[in-house]
Design a protein around this motif. Structure first.
Motif, PDB file in Angstrom:
ATOM      1  N   ALA A 248       0.844  -1.204   0.000  1.00  0.00           N
ATOM      2  CA  ALA A 248       0.000   0.000   0.000  1.00  0.00           C
ATOM      3  C   ALA A 248       0.875   1.247   0.000  1.00  0.00           C
ATOM      4  O   ALA A 248       0.605   2.213  -0.736  1.00  0.00           O
ATOM      5  CB  ALA A 248      -0.943  -0.009   1.203  1.00  0.00           C
ATOM      6  N   THR A 249       1.916   1.239   0.809  1.00  0.00           N
ATOM      7  CA  THR A 249       2.849   2.370   0.864  1.00  0.00           C
ATOM      8  C   THR A 249       3.494   2.587  -0.497  1.00  0.00           C
ATOM      9  O   THR A 249       3.578   3.720  -0.984  1.00  0.00           O
ATOM     10  CB  THR A 249       3.937   2.128   1.937  1.00  0.00           C
ATOM     11  N   GLN A 250       3.927   1.514  -1.121  1.00  0.00           N
ATOM     12  CA  GLN A 250       4.575   1.607  -2.434  1.00  0.00           C
ATOM     13  C   GLN A 250       3.597   2.143  -3.475  1.00  0.00           C
ATOM     14  O   GLN A 250       3.969   2.961  -4.322  1.00  0.00           O
ATOM     15  CB  GLN A 250       5.122   0.236  -2.849  1.00  0.00           C
ATOM     16  N   ALA A 251       2.340   1.719  -3.416  1.00  0.00           N
ATOM     17  CA  ALA A 251       1.327   2.213  -4.347  1.00  0.00           C
ATOM     18  C   ALA A 251       1.120   3.716  -4.153  1.00  0.00           C
ATOM     19  O   ALA A 251       0.995   4.471  -5.134  1.00  0.00           O
ATOM     20  CB  ALA A 251       0.014   1.460  -4.152  1.00  0.00           C
ATOM     21  N   ASP A 252       1.102   4.168  -2.889  1.00  0.00           N
ATOM     22  CA  ASP A 252       0.961   5.602  -2.605  1.00  0.00           C
ATOM     23  C   ASP A 252       2.146   6.390  -3.152  1.00  0.00           C
ATOM     24  O   ASP A 252       1.975   7.486  -3.699  1.00  0.00           O
ATOM     25  CB  ASP A 252       0.825   5.840  -1.095  1.00  0.00           C
ATOM     26  N   VAL A 253       3.343   5.834  -2.996  1.00  0.00           N
ATOM     27  CA  VAL A 253       4.550   6.502  -3.501  1.00  0.00           C
ATOM     28  C   VAL A 253       4.465   6.646  -5.020  1.00  0.00           C
ATOM     29  O   VAL A 253       4.789   7.708  -5.569  1.00  0.00           O
ATOM     30  CB  VAL A 253       5.819   5.721  -3.083  1.00  0.00           C
ATOM     31  N   ARG A 254       4.020   5.606  -5.691  1.00  0.00           N
ATOM     32  CA  ARG A 254       3.901   5.665  -7.158  1.00  0.00           C
ATOM     33  C   ARG A 254       2.864   6.706  -7.586  1.00  0.00           C
ATOM     34  O   ARG A 254       3.082   7.458  -8.531  1.00  0.00           O
ATOM     35  CB  ARG A 254       3.535   4.292  -7.717  1.00  0.00           C
ATOM     36  N   LYS A 255       1.730   6.732  -6.892  1.00  0.00           N
ATOM     37  CA  LYS A 255       0.687   7.716  -7.210  1.00  0.00           C
ATOM     38  C   LYS A 255       1.208   9.133  -7.029  1.00  0.00           C
ATOM     39  O   LYS A 255       0.950  10.012  -7.849  1.00  0.00           O
ATOM     40  CB  LYS A 255      -0.539   7.517  -6.302  1.00  0.00           C
ATOM     41  N   GLU A 256       1.946   9.358  -5.947  1.00  0.00           N
ATOM     42  CA  GLU A 256       2.499  10.677  -5.670  1.00  0.00           C
ATOM     43  C   GLU A 256       3.516  11.063  -6.741  1.00  0.00           C
ATOM     44  O   GLU A 256       3.553  12.212  -7.192  1.00  0.00           O
ATOM     45  CB  GLU A 256       3.135  10.708  -4.283  1.00  0.00           C
ATOM     46  N   ALA A 257       4.330  10.116  -7.183  1.00  0.00           N
ATOM     47  CA  ALA A 257       5.316  10.397  -8.229  1.00  0.00           C
ATOM     48  C   ALA A 257       4.620  10.802  -9.526  1.00  0.00           C
ATOM     49  O   ALA A 257       5.059  11.743 -10.210  1.00  0.00           O
ATOM     50  CB  ALA A 257       6.208   9.182  -8.459  1.00  0.00           C
ATOM     51  N   VAL A 258       3.531  10.128  -9.864  1.00  0.00           N
ATOM     52  CA  VAL A 258       2.766  10.465 -11.068  1.00  0.00           C
ATOM     53  C   VAL A 258       2.152  11.857 -10.918  1.00  0.00           C
ATOM     54  O   VAL A 258       2.191  12.674 -11.842  1.00  0.00           O
ATOM     55  CB  VAL A 258       1.675   9.407 -11.339  1.00  0.00           C
ATOM     56  N   ARG A 259       1.597  12.153  -9.726  1.00  0.00           N
ATOM     57  CA  ARG A 259       0.973  13.453  -9.473  1.00  0.00           C
ATOM     58  C   ARG A 259       2.005  14.575  -9.647  1.00  0.00           C
ATOM     59  O   ARG A 259       1.748  15.582 -10.313  1.00  0.00           O
ATOM     60  CB  ARG A 259       0.386  13.497  -8.059  1.00  0.00           C
ATOM     61  N   ILE A 260       3.191  14.388  -9.084  1.00  0.00           N
ATOM     62  CA  ILE A 260       4.248  15.399  -9.179  1.00  0.00           C
ATOM     63  C   ILE A 260       4.701  15.574 -10.623  1.00  0.00           C
ATOM     64  O   ILE A 260       4.903  16.698 -11.094  1.00  0.00           O
ATOM     65  CB  ILE A 260       5.430  15.041  -8.253  1.00  0.00           C
ATOM     66  N   LYS A 261       4.815  14.475 -11.339  1.00  0.00           N
ATOM     67  CA  LYS A 261       5.237  14.541 -12.739  1.00  0.00           C
ATOM     68  C   LYS A 261       4.212  15.334 -13.561  1.00  0.00           C
ATOM     69  O   LYS A 261       4.576  16.182 -14.372  1.00  0.00           O
ATOM     70  CB  LYS A 261       5.395  13.124 -13.297  1.00  0.00           C
ATOM     71  N   GLU A 262       2.937  15.063 -13.330  1.00  0.00           N
ATOM     72  CA  GLU A 262       1.865  15.779 -14.034  1.00  0.00           C
ATOM     73  C   GLU A 262       1.883  17.269 -13.685  1.00  0.00           C
ATOM     74  O   GLU A 262       1.725  18.122 -14.544  1.00  0.00           O
ATOM     75  CB  GLU A 262       0.503  15.172 -13.705  1.00  0.00           C
ATOM     76  N   LYS A 263       2.077  17.546 -12.409  1.00  0.00           N
ATOM     77  CA  LYS A 263       2.118  18.937 -11.947  1.00  0.00           C
ATOM     78  C   LYS A 263       3.264  19.686 -12.619  1.00  0.00           C
ATOM     79  O   LYS A 263       3.098  20.813 -13.092  1.00  0.00           O
ATOM     80  CB  LYS A 263       2.267  18.973 -10.429  1.00  0.00           C
ATOM     81  N   ASN A 264       4.434  19.060 -12.669  1.00  0.00           N
ATOM     82  CA  ASN A 264       5.599  19.677 -13.312  1.00  0.00           C
ATOM     83  C   ASN A 264       5.377  19.868 -14.807  1.00  0.00           C
ATOM     84  O   ASN A 264       5.803  20.867 -15.381  1.00  0.00           O
ATOM     85  CB  ASN A 264       6.862  18.857 -13.060  1.00  0.00           C
ATOM     86  N   LYS A 265       4.713  18.914 -15.429  1.00  0.00           N
ATOM     87  CA  LYS A 265       4.427  18.996 -16.858  1.00  0.00           C
ATOM     88  C   LYS A 265       3.504  20.194 -17.131  1.00  0.00           C
ATOM     89  O   LYS A 265       3.739  20.973 -18.054  1.00  0.00           O
ATOM     90  CB  LYS A 265       3.780  17.701 -17.343  1.00  0.00           C
ATOM     91  N   GLN A 266       2.472  20.345 -16.310  1.00  0.00           N
ATOM     92  CA  GLN A 266       1.545  21.470 -16.466  1.00  0.00           C
ATOM     93  C   GLN A 266       2.269  22.791 -16.246  1.00  0.00           C
ATOM     94  O   GLN A 266       2.040  23.771 -16.963  1.00  0.00           O
ATOM     95  CB  GLN A 266       0.380  21.338 -15.479  1.00  0.00           C
ATOM     96  N   LYS A 267       3.140  22.814 -15.257  1.00  0.00           N
ATOM     97  CA  LYS A 267       3.901  24.030 -14.944  1.00  0.00           C
ATOM     98  C   LYS A 267       4.771  24.431 -16.136  1.00  0.00           C
ATOM     99  O   LYS A 267       4.840  25.610 -16.504  1.00  0.00           O
ATOM    100  CB  LYS A 267       4.755  23.773 -13.708  1.00  0.00           C
ATOM    101  N   GLN A 268       5.437  23.454 -16.757  1.00  0.00           N
ATOM    102  CA  GLN A 268       6.282  23.717 -17.911  1.00  0.00           C
ATOM    103  C   GLN A 268       5.457  24.219 -19.095  1.00  0.00           C
ATOM    104  O   GLN A 268       5.864  25.117 -19.828  1.00  0.00           O
ATOM    105  CB  GLN A 268       7.054  22.473 -18.320  1.00  0.00           C
ATOM    106  N   GLU A 269       4.277  23.632 -19.288  1.00  0.00           N
ATOM    107  CA  GLU A 269       3.412  24.051 -20.384  1.00  0.00           C
ATOM    108  C   GLU A 269       2.958  25.495 -20.188  1.00  0.00           C
ATOM    109  O   GLU A 269       2.877  26.255 -21.139  1.00  0.00           O
ATOM    110  CB  GLU A 269       2.203  23.112 -20.507  1.00  0.00           C
ATOM    111  N   GLN A 270       2.658  25.854 -18.952  1.00  0.00           N
ATOM    112  CA  GLN A 270       2.218  27.218 -18.656  1.00  0.00           C
ATOM    113  C   GLN A 270       3.348  28.205 -18.848  1.00  0.00           C
ATOM    114  O   GLN A 270       3.135  29.327 -19.311  1.00  0.00           O
ATOM    115  CB  GLN A 270       1.671  27.315 -17.225  1.00  0.00           C
ATOM    116  N   GLN A 271       4.555  27.829 -18.513  1.00  0.00           N
ATOM    117  CA  GLN A 271       5.713  28.708 -18.677  1.00  0.00           C
ATOM    118  C   GLN A 271       6.062  28.892 -20.164  1.00  0.00           C
ATOM    119  O   GLN A 271       6.607  29.898 -20.552  1.00  0.00           O
ATOM    120  CB  GLN A 271       6.919  28.169 -17.933  1.00  0.00           C
ATOM    121  N   GLY A 272       5.736  27.884 -20.960  1.00  0.00           N
ATOM    122  CA  GLY A 272       6.049  27.932 -22.382  1.00  0.00           C
ATOM    123  C   GLY A 272       5.123  28.824 -23.174  1.00  0.00           C
ATOM    124  O   GLY A 272       5.385  29.150 -24.322  1.00  0.00           O
ATOM    125  N   ARG A 273       4.026  29.262 -22.571  1.00  0.00           N
ATOM    126  CA  ARG A 273       3.053  30.091 -23.298  1.00  0.00           C
ATOM    127  C   ARG A 273       3.499  31.507 -23.437  1.00  0.00           C
ATOM    128  O   ARG A 273       4.177  32.117 -22.742  1.00  0.00           O
ATOM    129  CB  ARG A 273       1.699  30.081 -22.571  1.00  0.00           C
TER     130      ARG A 273
END
Length: 131
Positions: free
Chosen positions: A106-131
């Motif tokens: 369960a802990t490992q699954a939470d870590v993976r979910k958090e890693a995906v969330r952070i990756k998505e957040k960073n991707k959105q941030k980069q897209e916004q900066q690129g505008r």
């Protein structure tokens, strides 16, 4: 003047790690020698019987055990698993599904979910900066 190209070698422990096998379970000649890059590539491309057997049945090193159980290496340690395990022992643990294993998965699954969330957040941030 000719350039001399030296052969790249590695310690048996490094080669075993790259092959995903437990060093102490490898043949003595593997443990006591050095492995060249070419030899490592040959072992990966066409594994001898001993290597196929180790990969299939173990004993497996802790990173492989952790991956097969779906937990982190730290999670293994918290669960009291500090030694290499065979495939049979790993399957038995999966069947038993002790409380520590359920918790660590369960802990490992939470870590993976958090890693995906952070990756998505960073991707959105980069897209916004690129505008």
């Amino acid at each position: 003047m000719t350039s001399h190209q030296s052969t790249q070698t590695m310690k048996p422990a490094t080669a075993a790690k790259k092959l995903g096998v437990y060093l102490e379970a490898t043949p003595t000649e593997f443990q006591e020698g050095v492995v060249t890059r070419d030899e490592l590539n040959a072992l990966q491309a066409d594994p001898p019987e001993w290597l196929r057997e180790l990969r299939q049945n173990g004993p497996h090193p802790r990173p492989v055990v952790a991956a097969k159980l779906g937990v982190s290496i730290s999670g293994l340690a918290r669960g009291g698993i500090t030694e290499a395990l065979t495939t049979e022992q790993i399957e038995a643990l999966k069947q038993e599904s002790p409380e520590w294993l359920q918790k660590e998965r369960a802990t490992q699954a939470d870590v993976r979910k958090e890693a995906v969330r952070i990756k998505e957040k960073n991707k959105q941030k980069q897209e916004q900066q690129g505008r």
